[in-house]
Write an enzyme that holds these catalytic residues in place. Sequence first.
Site, PDB file in Angstrom:
ATOM      1  N   GLY A  87       5.706  -0.850 -11.033  1.00  0.00           N
ATOM      2  CA  GLY A  87       4.919  -0.869 -10.622  1.00  0.00           C
ATOM      3  C   GLY A  87       3.996  -1.856 -10.203  1.00  0.00           C
ATOM      4  N   TYR A  88       4.502  -2.245  -8.286  1.00  0.00           N
ATOM      5  CA  TYR A  88       4.108  -2.431  -7.511  1.00  0.00           C
ATOM      6  C   TYR A  88       2.932  -2.083  -6.467  1.00  0.00           C
ATOM      7  CZ  TYR A  88       7.794  -5.983  -7.447  1.00  0.00           C
ATOM      8  OH  TYR A  88       8.978  -7.009  -7.159  1.00  0.00           O
TER       9      TYR A  88
ATOM     10  N   THR B   1       7.859   4.903  -9.123  1.00  0.00           N
ATOM     11  CA  THR B   1       9.179   6.762  -9.610  1.00  0.00           C
ATOM     12  C   THR B   1       9.459   6.114 -10.644  1.00  0.00           C
ATOM     13  OG1 THR B   1       9.763   5.598  -7.027  1.00  0.00           O
ATOM     14  CG2 THR B   1      11.601   6.937  -8.150  1.00  0.00           C
TER      15      THR B   1
ATOM     16  N   GLU C 258      16.095  -4.515  -3.837  1.00  0.00           N
ATOM     17  CA  GLU C 258      15.598  -3.458  -3.370  1.00  0.00           C
ATOM     18  C   GLU C 258      15.772  -3.026  -2.410  1.00  0.00           C
ATOM     19  OE1 GLU C 258      11.335  -2.663  -3.819  1.00  0.00           O
ATOM     20  OE2 GLU C 258      11.399  -0.407  -3.348  1.00  0.00           O
TER      21      GLU C 258
HETATM   22  C1  LIG Z   1       9.941   7.890  -2.274  1.00  0.00           C
HETATM   23  C2  LIG Z   1       9.113   7.107  -3.148  1.00  0.00           C
HETATM   24  C3  LIG Z   1       9.263   5.651  -4.049  1.00  0.00           C
HETATM   25  C4  LIG Z   1       8.572   4.280  -4.661  1.00  0.00           C
HETATM   26  N1  LIG Z   1       8.229   4.628  -5.490  1.00  0.00           N
HETATM   27  C5  LIG Z   1       7.656   2.823  -5.663  1.00  0.00           C
HETATM   28  C6  LIG Z   1       8.241   2.794  -6.953  1.00  0.00           C
HETATM   29  O1  LIG Z   1       8.145   3.092  -7.658  1.00  0.00           O
HETATM   30  N2  LIG Z   1       6.578   1.316  -7.045  1.00  0.00           N
HETATM   31  C7  LIG Z   1       5.982   1.093  -6.426  1.00  0.00           C
HETATM   32  O2  LIG Z   1       5.484   0.248  -6.383  1.00  0.00           O
HETATM   33  N3  LIG Z   1       5.853   1.887  -5.149  1.00  0.00           N
HETATM   34  C8  LIG Z   1       6.889   2.563  -4.792  1.00  0.00           C
HETATM   35  N4  LIG Z   1       7.231   3.434  -3.896  1.00  0.00           N
HETATM   36  C9  LIG Z   1       5.897   2.890  -2.729  1.00  0.00           C
HETATM   37  C10 LIG Z   1       5.900   1.834  -1.510  1.00  0.00           C
HETATM   38  O3  LIG Z   1       6.562   1.007  -1.737  1.00  0.00           O
HETATM   39  C11 LIG Z   1       5.250   2.232  -0.422  1.00  0.00           C
HETATM   40  O4  LIG Z   1       4.897   3.785  -0.355  1.00  0.00           O
HETATM   41  C12 LIG Z   1       4.822   1.129   1.213  1.00  0.00           C
HETATM   42  O5  LIG Z   1       4.802   0.180   0.258  1.00  0.00           O
HETATM   43  C13 LIG Z   1       4.573   1.574   1.655  1.00  0.00           C
HETATM   44  O6  LIG Z   1       2.696   1.865   1.693  1.00  0.00           O
HETATM   45  P1  LIG Z   1       2.123   2.882   1.818  1.00  0.00           P
HETATM   46  O7  LIG Z   1       2.535   4.458   1.760  1.00  0.00           O
HETATM   47  O8  LIG Z   1       0.569   2.691   1.777  1.00  0.00           O
HETATM   48  O9  LIG Z   1       1.806   2.844   2.934  1.00  0.00           O
HETATM   49  P2  LIG Z   1       1.325   2.034   4.339  1.00  0.00           P
HETATM   50  O10 LIG Z   1       1.324   0.993   3.753  1.00  0.00           O
HETATM   51  O11 LIG Z   1      -0.735   2.899   4.317  1.00  0.00           O
HETATM   52  O12 LIG Z   1       1.431   2.002   5.775  1.00  0.00           O
HETATM   53  C14 LIG Z   1       1.332   3.877   6.396  1.00  0.00           C
HETATM   54  C15 LIG Z   1       1.886   3.758   8.090  1.00  0.00           C
HETATM   55  O13 LIG Z   1       1.147   2.053   8.841  1.00  0.00           O
HETATM   56  C16 LIG Z   1       2.448   1.151   8.966  1.00  0.00           C
HETATM   57  N5  LIG Z   1       2.168   0.437   8.549  1.00  0.00           N
HETATM   58  C17 LIG Z   1       1.669  -0.636   7.724  1.00  0.00           C
HETATM   59  N6  LIG Z   1       1.290  -1.678   7.936  1.00  0.00           N
HETATM   60  C18 LIG Z   1       2.566  -2.413   9.029  1.00  0.00           C
HETATM   61  C19 LIG Z   1       2.130  -4.116  10.566  1.00  0.00           C
HETATM   62  N7  LIG Z   1       1.458  -4.650   9.387  1.00  0.00           N
HETATM   63  N8  LIG Z   1       2.412  -3.439  11.036  1.00  0.00           N
HETATM   64  C20 LIG Z   1       3.187  -1.991  11.604  1.00  0.00           C
HETATM   65  N9  LIG Z   1       2.550  -0.652  11.029  1.00  0.00           N
HETATM   66  C21 LIG Z   1       2.070  -1.132   9.098  1.00  0.00           C
HETATM   67  C22 LIG Z   1       3.670   1.676   7.892  1.00  0.00           C
HETATM   68  O14 LIG Z   1       5.261   1.764   8.644  1.00  0.00           O
HETATM   69  C23 LIG Z   1       3.524   2.708   7.693  1.00  0.00           C
HETATM   70  O15 LIG Z   1       4.502   3.556   9.085  1.00  0.00           O
HETATM   71  C24 LIG Z   1       7.392   4.800  -3.408  1.00  0.00           C
HETATM   72  C25 LIG Z   1       7.096   5.268  -1.933  1.00  0.00           C
HETATM   73  C26 LIG Z   1       8.292   6.083  -1.911  1.00  0.00           C
HETATM   74  C27 LIG Z   1       8.115   7.270  -0.644  1.00  0.00           C
END
Ligand SMILES: Cc1cc2nc3c(=O)[nH]c(=O)nc-3n(C[C@H](O)[C@H](O)[C@H](O)COP(=O)(O)OP(=O)(O)OC[C@H]3O[C@@H](n4cnc5c(N)ncnc54)[C@H](O)[C@@H]3O)c2cc1C
Lengths: 376, 395
Positions: free
Chosen positions: B131-132, B165, B248
């Site tokens: 849960g992050y 997940t 991870e």
């Molecule tokens: C299959 C899957 C399983 C997952 N499982 C878990 C889980 O079990 N538990 C959990 O806690 N999370 C989980 N996640 C979440 C995952 O950690 C996040 O999706 C990830 O951290 C990205 O955050 P966001 O989706 O909010 O995208 P955003 O942060 O909104 O990113 C959108 C776009 O902006 C870009 N971006 C953002 N910041 C920057 C920067 N500083 N510089 C350049 N580009 C940037 C990103 O690279 C991306 O292309 C999972 C995600 C997926 C896809």
Amino acid sequence: MPLVLNEEQRLLKDTAKEFLGSSAPVEALRKLRDEKNEIGYDKALWQQMAELGWAGIVLPEDYDGLDFGFMGLGAIIEESGRTLTASPLFSTVVLGASAILLGGSDEQKQSLLPSVASGEKTLTLAVDEYAHHNPAAIALSAKAQGENFVLTGKKVCVVDGHTADHIVVAARTSGTTGSTDGISLFIVDGDAEGLTRTRRWMADSRAVAELNFDKVSGQLLGELDKGWDILDPVLDRGRICLAAEMLGGTQEIFKRTVDYLKEREQFGVKIGSFQALKHRAAHMFTEIELAKSVVLDAFTAIDEGRADLGQMASFAKATVNDLYYLVSNEAVQMHGGIGVTDELEIGFFLKRSRMAIQLLGDSGFHRDRYASLSGY
Amino acid sequence: MDALETFRQEVREWLEANCPESQRKPASREEQVWAGRNQTFPSADAKLWFERMRDKGWTVPDWPKEYGGGGLNDAEAKILKDEMKRLGCRTPLLDIGIWMLGPALLEYGNEAQKQEHIPKIARGEIRWCQGYSEPGAGSDLASLQCKAEDKGDHFLVNGTKIWTTNADKSDWIFCLVRTDPNVKKQEGISFLLIDMESEGVSASPIELISGESEFCQTFFDNVKVPKENLVGELNKGWSVAKALLKHERKLMSEQETPAGTQITPVQAALDYVGTDANGKVANAALRDQLVRHEMKYRALGLTHFRSFEEKMSGAGEGNIPMIMKYVGTECTKEREETLIAMLGTQGLGWEGEGFNQDETLATRGWLFSKALSIAGGSSEVQLNIIAKRVLGLPD
Ligand SMILES: Cc1cc2nc3c(=O)[nH]c(=O)nc-3n(C[C@H](O)[C@H](O)[C@H](O)COP(=O)(O)OP(=O)(O)OC[C@H]3O[C@@H](n4cnc5c(N)ncnc54)[C@H](O)[C@@H]3O)c2cc1C
């Protein structure tokens, strides 16, 4: 398959770095260029390199060599790529001596290799006949005449071809152009009658020559019509060593570029704080790390006599070709206007990269070869 | 023979004797064995294989013996991995607890927490989820809002997590929660372990482009969490979080074709594109795409190996682990793209007749792979990290 250098190899690399950095930096190549040096390298420097043992580093002890292995030679060559050092190391030791070693009779080895190891004699290998590397397309002909053969035809882009004491020439003795059967190797003296050697002045300021053969006498090296069996692994050693040189050059300009990103200011900040540049730099770093693994494994393939040498050579050359291309272009771009000046040394690397990409096969050649060798 | 060679020999013999034949090929999704309170097994062989490995501590080979691990050192663990790969043995137990929480708990947990949780992870008794992320906190994870208030003998948790997940299938969740809203964002975060059976916890699945719904939005509504479930110090959860992310990323950099299709891009090219008279893949552009990828893929494998050798010999700069999340996930995505390109329209089948299992798995695998460069720190975030940490470029 060791993918890290051992202690001895690391020491050798450090020595090479120190020696080349002080005795043959990029500045030395600039000087050769500016004085239009006909030879293309500094003979005194080559003598010093031989004294360090580099000329005999991969030769067996029987021929006064050090038998240190290609991994060690690769470490030296990589460093020479950082300094763009011009020397007959590649033409003589990697290409010429390998051909003699892999294909020569005891007598041929005895007569040539010890004088290579001492730095007294230089060699080279003449293969290509037109603007693209294509060793199967050899057309230069060799016809038997008494004990010897006479060679007629043309070779281009022969590294150090106008100065080498002896040239290993790949010629066609039977079969048709494009076939790997019917190729034979010959040793030709640099001052043989009927041989015309012309230095060509290339963008990278390194020496290559065009050789015209008009009934030139040559001594058979290895078996008649079976030259390919020697030529192919010799070229592979060449490709892998060239890849090491290119990897060295790539790392050098990458380092210089990252340093520049940390130093140059625009809009009141260091340009290295711009994400557009950061991401490209970080991506290049990852590509360099991948390529390092490939080149190291390729050297292991030579030293261990692995069956996949051909694959590894094409893998390494194609990988590093693309890498040097990318990083040299980015290095120029990220330096801005100064990047396209003659004063900045980056330009020397850009020019060398393109020449090295062409030598012994561009990426298209090697991807095609790799795929074929892999069964697809 | 040196000790490691003897060990290799023993491992090889043990695996030959103990790994059931049916467990020696890649597992499809249905054939996987996951941890859990109500653990189920797809087959008797899978159960047997899991139990034998569990009893040797080889579900977690390099964890200490005292907590149910195998007690192997790095070199031995590598040998076990290599030998399992050689024989094609399946991973006997899958769980986020193994990949992420366990290593972090071993480093940051107190003795009671280790005693309580680690053996259960090793034995597959509890399934964990992570849960992050939150709707407003993805790449910028430290801006998370889900809060835990100190109520004397317990914390009271309120808020939501997203992209969790398998939350709907998990027993426990490890969470990052806000415990101090009035300081720099990284300094008010704590790391909490929460039982999913606690009152007020709920999870609702979200459907993915691959058709699966393997992740959820997780809600916390006045959930009471015992004080002893705090890992590390209060407001120091960010260090734990970062340590865990390292595990991870390592895991993700090594992840292979996720949906388990058996066909390789090369085989697909030979079978679906065909060859010319010289045995070359008949379409030159596809052949070039294929060989470019095959080289990248092989370079990646060599780099993993080099990284291991550097670690064992103490040589090298040790930078490789920093790049592998980016390089590994991008390469896996490319592999999936290459595969479906070679399969042509047969690589885009969704379901029903006209497609064999490998083909539809390729479609799903390709779609699933898109997540790899987003989850666990996106590729862009990885490049930021490399630029800063490895290249030393300024902020
Ligand atoms: C299959 C899957 C399983 C997952 N499982 C878990 C889980 O079990 N538990 C959990 O806690 N999370 C989980 N996640 C979440 C995952 O950690 C996040 O999706 C990830 O951290 C990205 O955050 P966001 O989706 O909010 O995208 P955003 O942060 O909104 O990113 C959108 C776009 O902006 C870009 N971006 C953002 N910041 C920057 C920067 N500083 N510089 C350049 N580009 C940037 C990103 O690279 C991306 O292309 C999972 C995600 C997926 C896809």
